[in-house]
Write a protein that holds these residues in place. Sequence first.
Motif, PDB file in Angstrom:
ATOM      1  N   ARG A  29       0.827  -1.216   0.000  1.00 30.43           N
ATOM      2  CA  ARG A  29       0.000   0.000   0.000  1.00 30.43           C
ATOM      3  C   ARG A  29       0.858   1.262   0.000  1.00 30.43           C
ATOM      4  O   ARG A  29       0.343   2.367   0.173  1.00 30.43           O
ATOM      5  CB  ARG A  29      -0.936  -0.005   1.204  1.00 30.43           C
ATOM      6  CG  ARG A  29      -1.951  -1.138   1.183  1.00 30.43           C
ATOM      7  CD  ARG A  29      -3.012  -0.942   2.244  1.00 30.43           C
ATOM      8  NE  ARG A  29      -4.019  -1.991   2.210  1.00 30.43           N
ATOM      9  CZ  ARG A  29      -5.093  -2.010   2.995  1.00 30.43           C
ATOM     10  NH1 ARG A  29      -5.284  -1.031   3.884  1.00 30.43           N
ATOM     11  NH2 ARG A  29      -5.964  -3.002   2.907  1.00 30.43           N
ATOM     12  N   GLY A  30       2.148   1.087  -0.158  1.00 30.86           N
ATOM     13  CA  GLY A  30       3.057   2.233  -0.141  1.00 30.86           C
ATOM     14  C   GLY A  30       3.905   2.233   1.110  1.00 30.86           C
ATOM     15  O   GLY A  30       3.492   1.737   2.163  1.00 30.86           O
ATOM     16  N   GLU A  31       5.092   2.779   1.015  1.00 30.58           N
ATOM     17  CA  GLU A  31       6.057   2.722   2.112  1.00 30.58           C
ATOM     18  C   GLU A  31       5.769   3.797   3.166  1.00 30.58           C
ATOM     19  O   GLU A  31       6.562   4.698   3.415  1.00 30.58           O
ATOM     20  CB  GLU A  31       7.466   2.834   1.552  1.00 30.58           C
ATOM     21  CG  GLU A  31       7.819   1.643   0.652  1.00 30.58           C
ATOM     22  CD  GLU A  31       9.193   1.756   0.039  1.00 30.58           C
ATOM     23  OE1 GLU A  31      10.062   0.938   0.386  1.00 30.58           O
ATOM     24  OE2 GLU A  31       9.395   2.667  -0.780  1.00 30.58           O
ATOM     25  N   HIS A  32       4.610   3.650   3.793  1.00 28.16           N
ATOM     26  CA  HIS A  32       4.172   4.563   4.841  1.00 28.16           C
ATOM     27  C   HIS A  32       4.699   4.093   6.196  1.00 28.16           C
ATOM     28  O   HIS A  32       4.514   2.935   6.577  1.00 28.16           O
ATOM     29  CB  HIS A  32       2.642   4.624   4.892  1.00 28.16           C
ATOM     30  CG  HIS A  32       1.995   5.084   3.619  1.00 28.16           C
ATOM     31  ND1 HIS A  32       1.939   6.411   3.258  1.00 28.16           N
ATOM     32  CD2 HIS A  32       1.391   4.389   2.627  1.00 28.16           C
ATOM     33  CE1 HIS A  32       1.312   6.520   2.089  1.00 28.16           C
ATOM     34  NE2 HIS A  32       0.975   5.303   1.686  1.00 28.16           N
ATOM     35  N   THR A  33       5.315   4.993   6.915  1.00 28.04           N
ATOM     36  CA  THR A  33       5.880   4.647   8.217  1.00 28.04           C
ATOM     37  C   THR A  33       4.808   4.177   9.189  1.00 28.04           C
ATOM     38  O   THR A  33       5.062   3.314  10.048  1.00 28.04           O
ATOM     39  CB  THR A  33       6.615   5.862   8.808  1.00 28.04           C
ATOM     40  OG1 THR A  33       7.549   6.368   7.850  1.00 28.04           O
ATOM     41  CG2 THR A  33       7.355   5.498  10.076  1.00 28.04           C
ATOM     42  N   ARG A  34       3.596   4.710   9.068  1.00 30.64           N
ATOM     43  CA  ARG A  34       2.557   4.417  10.055  1.00 30.64           C
ATOM     44  C   ARG A  34       2.219   2.936  10.155  1.00 30.64           C
ATOM     45  O   ARG A  34       1.790   2.475  11.216  1.00 30.64           O
ATOM     46  CB  ARG A  34       1.299   5.231   9.753  1.00 30.64           C
ATOM     47  CG  ARG A  34       0.614   4.927   8.435  1.00 30.64           C
ATOM     48  CD  ARG A  34      -0.643   5.779   8.268  1.00 30.64           C
ATOM     49  NE  ARG A  34      -1.334   5.515   7.015  1.00 30.64           N
ATOM     50  CZ  ARG A  34      -1.133   6.166   5.889  1.00 30.64           C
ATOM     51  NH1 ARG A  34      -0.219   7.135   5.851  1.00 30.64           N
ATOM     52  NH2 ARG A  34      -1.822   5.876   4.800  1.00 30.64           N
ATOM     53  N   TYR A  35       2.387   2.183   9.077  1.00 29.65           N
ATOM     54  CA  TYR A  35       2.048   0.767   9.131  1.00 29.65           C
ATOM     55  C   TYR A  35       2.920   0.033  10.146  1.00 29.65           C
ATOM     56  O   TYR A  35       2.440  -0.846  10.873  1.00 29.65           O
ATOM     57  CB  TYR A  35       2.206   0.132   7.752  1.00 29.65           C
ATOM     58  CG  TYR A  35       1.239   0.641   6.710  1.00 29.65           C
ATOM     59  CD1 TYR A  35      -0.108   0.831   7.008  1.00 29.65           C
ATOM     60  CD2 TYR A  35       1.673   0.944   5.426  1.00 29.65           C
ATOM     61  CE1 TYR A  35      -0.992   1.303   6.049  1.00 29.65           C
ATOM     62  CE2 TYR A  35       0.786   1.419   4.457  1.00 29.65           C
ATOM     63  CZ  TYR A  35      -0.542   1.600   4.781  1.00 29.65           C
ATOM     64  OH  TYR A  35      -1.410   2.064   3.834  1.00 29.65           O
TER      65      TYR A  35
END
Length: 260
Positions: free
Chosen positions: A38-44
């Motif tokens: 889903r994209g390299e989002h830090t929040r995950y």
Amino acid sequence: MLRTASHQADAPAVQGGIRFLIQATREHPLPKKKPGGRGEHTRYAGYGLLELSEYENAARQPDVAEAIEGCIRVLERFARAKGGWPEMRGERPLSLFQTATGIIALQRVAPGHRLIEPAVKAMLGLRKAGGYRARSGPGDPSVPHTALAAIALRQVGYRREAGAAAAWLGERPATWCDRIHSDSGVPGTGWTHMSFGLGLRALVLAGDVACDDSRIRAARKYIDELWSASEQEWRDGSVEEDRTSVRATYATVLAYRALA
């Protein structure tokens, strides 16, 4: 939320959530071109760590422990060279939201981790006029981000700095007791901070404010008004909102947990 409601780690709902998180924390932080990414989002990784470690006995299970280590590795890869985390891997601006979440999560599962102290120092660089900016660069202090900073700083022993941030919020109760704030800087989602819950938690956890303080009572009154008896859940941040949401309920449960 389930642990607060006394659900045990072996309850079907809890196990189902853990199974989902194991897969999601492995796939979601991947680039979108990869399966499940889903994209390299830090929040995950940050939220994954917080939730996978919610049940101490479950966190020791081999598959859960492996997922926790995977989240730590993601945070290590996504970290900025100067400390802290951006919203997405490779971005230059420091995100207070992701940095505070990363600090809290790492402090829970790996106290003393080498990334915590640089992240704290970087986050302290976002101070402005007593509050904290949402991210590096120009901008005014933000109510929800100041609350997040206060909570994170107290978690890692920065009592004076945490108390100062909580005091800034305490002087401005009208900006959070019955408010939510949108965050356009969080990519890939229409993120909304439940400031009524964050402010309450910051004052109680970082400011050592009594639970019967007038500001806390005001926030609790608003939380009561958000309750939907028909849905048995909290409305999505506004008493005019018919829709209830997991995020509002999650924020409210964390607020009540701080009061316990």
